[in-house]
Design an enzyme around this catalytic site. Sequence first.
Site, PDB file in Angstrom:
ATOM      1  N   ASP A  33      -6.306  10.291  17.671  1.00  0.00           N
ATOM      2  CA  ASP A  33      -6.092   8.973  18.267  1.00  0.00           C
ATOM      3  C   ASP A  33      -4.790   8.892  19.057  1.00  0.00           C
ATOM      4  OD1 ASP A  33      -4.559   9.232  15.954  1.00  0.00           O
ATOM      5  OD2 ASP A  33      -5.628   7.681  14.864  1.00  0.00           O
ATOM      6  N   ASN A  59      -5.426   0.528   4.289  1.00  0.00           N
ATOM      7  CA  ASN A  59      -6.652  -0.286   4.254  1.00  0.00           C
ATOM      8  C   ASN A  59      -7.907   0.596   4.273  1.00  0.00           C
ATOM      9  OD1 ASN A  59      -6.647   0.677   6.841  1.00  0.00           O
ATOM     10  ND2 ASN A  59      -6.611  -1.318   7.854  1.00  0.00           N
ATOM     11  N   HIS A  63      -8.463   3.083   6.426  1.00  0.00           N
ATOM     12  CA  HIS A  63      -8.881   3.582   7.739  1.00  0.00           C
ATOM     13  C   HIS A  63      -8.718   5.090   7.846  1.00  0.00           C
ATOM     14  CE1 HIS A  63      -4.688   2.838   9.796  1.00  0.00           C
ATOM     15  NE2 HIS A  63      -4.761   4.072   9.370  1.00  0.00           N
ATOM     16  N   GLU A 119     -10.774   1.036  11.825  1.00  0.00           N
ATOM     17  CA  GLU A 119     -10.352  -0.010  10.909  1.00  0.00           C
ATOM     18  C   GLU A 119     -11.554  -0.554  10.134  1.00  0.00           C
ATOM     19  OE1 GLU A 119      -7.322  -0.087  10.491  1.00  0.00           O
ATOM     20  OE2 GLU A 119      -6.145  -0.973  12.088  1.00  0.00           O
TER      21      GLU A 119
HETATM   22  C1  F6R Z   1      -2.985   9.137  12.527  1.00  0.00           C
HETATM   23  C2  F6R Z   1      -4.112   8.445  11.962  1.00  0.00           C
HETATM   24  C3  F6R Z   1      -3.996   7.463  10.845  1.00  0.00           C
HETATM   25  C4  F6R Z   1      -3.040   7.893   9.722  1.00  0.00           C
HETATM   26  C5  F6R Z   1      -2.975   6.827   8.637  1.00  0.00           C
HETATM   27  C6  F6R Z   1      -2.004   7.202   7.545  1.00  0.00           C
HETATM   28  O1  F6R Z   1      -3.411  10.016  13.543  1.00  0.00           O
HETATM   29  O2  F6R Z   1      -5.160   8.663  12.423  1.00  0.00           O
HETATM   30  O3  F6R Z   1      -5.271   7.238  10.314  1.00  0.00           O
HETATM   31  O4  F6R Z   1      -3.506   9.101   9.190  1.00  0.00           O
HETATM   32  O5  F6R Z   1      -2.584   5.617   9.195  1.00  0.00           O
HETATM   33  O6  F6R Z   1      -0.719   7.234   8.087  1.00  0.00           O
HETATM   34  P1  F6R Z   1       0.519   7.808   7.257  1.00  0.00           P
HETATM   35  O7  F6R Z   1       0.247   9.244   7.041  1.00  0.00           O
HETATM   36  O8  F6R Z   1       1.712   7.581   8.134  1.00  0.00           O
HETATM   37  O9  F6R Z   1       0.568   7.038   5.981  1.00  0.00           O
END
Ligand code: F6R
Length: 241
Positions: free
Chosen positions: A67, A136, A138, A143
Amino acid sequence: MRIIRTRDYKQMSRDAANIISAQVILKPNSVLGLATGSSPIGAYEQLIRWYQKGDLNFSRVRTVNLDEYVGLGFDNHESYKRFMYDNLFSQINIDPANINIPNGCTSDPEEECRRYDGVLRTLGGIDLQLLGLGVNGHIGFNEPADIFAKGTHVVHLSESTIEANKRFFAKAEDVPRSAVTMGIFDIIQADRVLMVASGAGKAQAVKDAFFGPITPRVPASILQFHKDFTLVADEEALSLV
Ligand code: F6R
């Protein structure tokens, strides 16, 4: 589903890096799906160390990132493209031509989604997809929603994601409100999926995603169906299960 329980973030990172490096050794031209965020940084550091020791060779590896924020480009430190170069790509021998990241700086994000799905098709699928887990539930920036989104699409970030990600920005208002993300279908088509989760802040999401019903309200729950899914999580992230 396989769960590897680790003592802490350090051991989680080492175990994840071991799985990724085995993939690269077994198939030197692997397509690796990569993630940003704090969860994979330790694994990337370990991969860099093994590369520097001469144990790993990334010259034929191809990558696709999950992403990117809409509106942020390489010159912005918070862009995911910049993150990947700072935390991994600039320190290993990957060929820049083999790196794929959605372009956040496009005037037409919908067109960029179509282009990125074309890239995924041309690569012929992902061998190993690395994921973090949102608080959450995701994955990528998919989301909680009423349906599982299939291909690459533009998302409007939820308040909980903006809240979770504001730590990377000077203030919450600076967090972009939308992003381009690979879809759930893109992710679960990967031959193998590896998720890293660490800390008490992820405990509820781990419980909901892997010990509750499969629902698009908890996007990661779809991974319960995956034929080769490994969760590497530390004790705190597994504290509710
Ligand atoms: C990042 C991504 C997100 C993160 C998620 C957890 O490329 O796709 O899904 O993996 O938000 O983020 P952290 O590791 O910072 O807790």
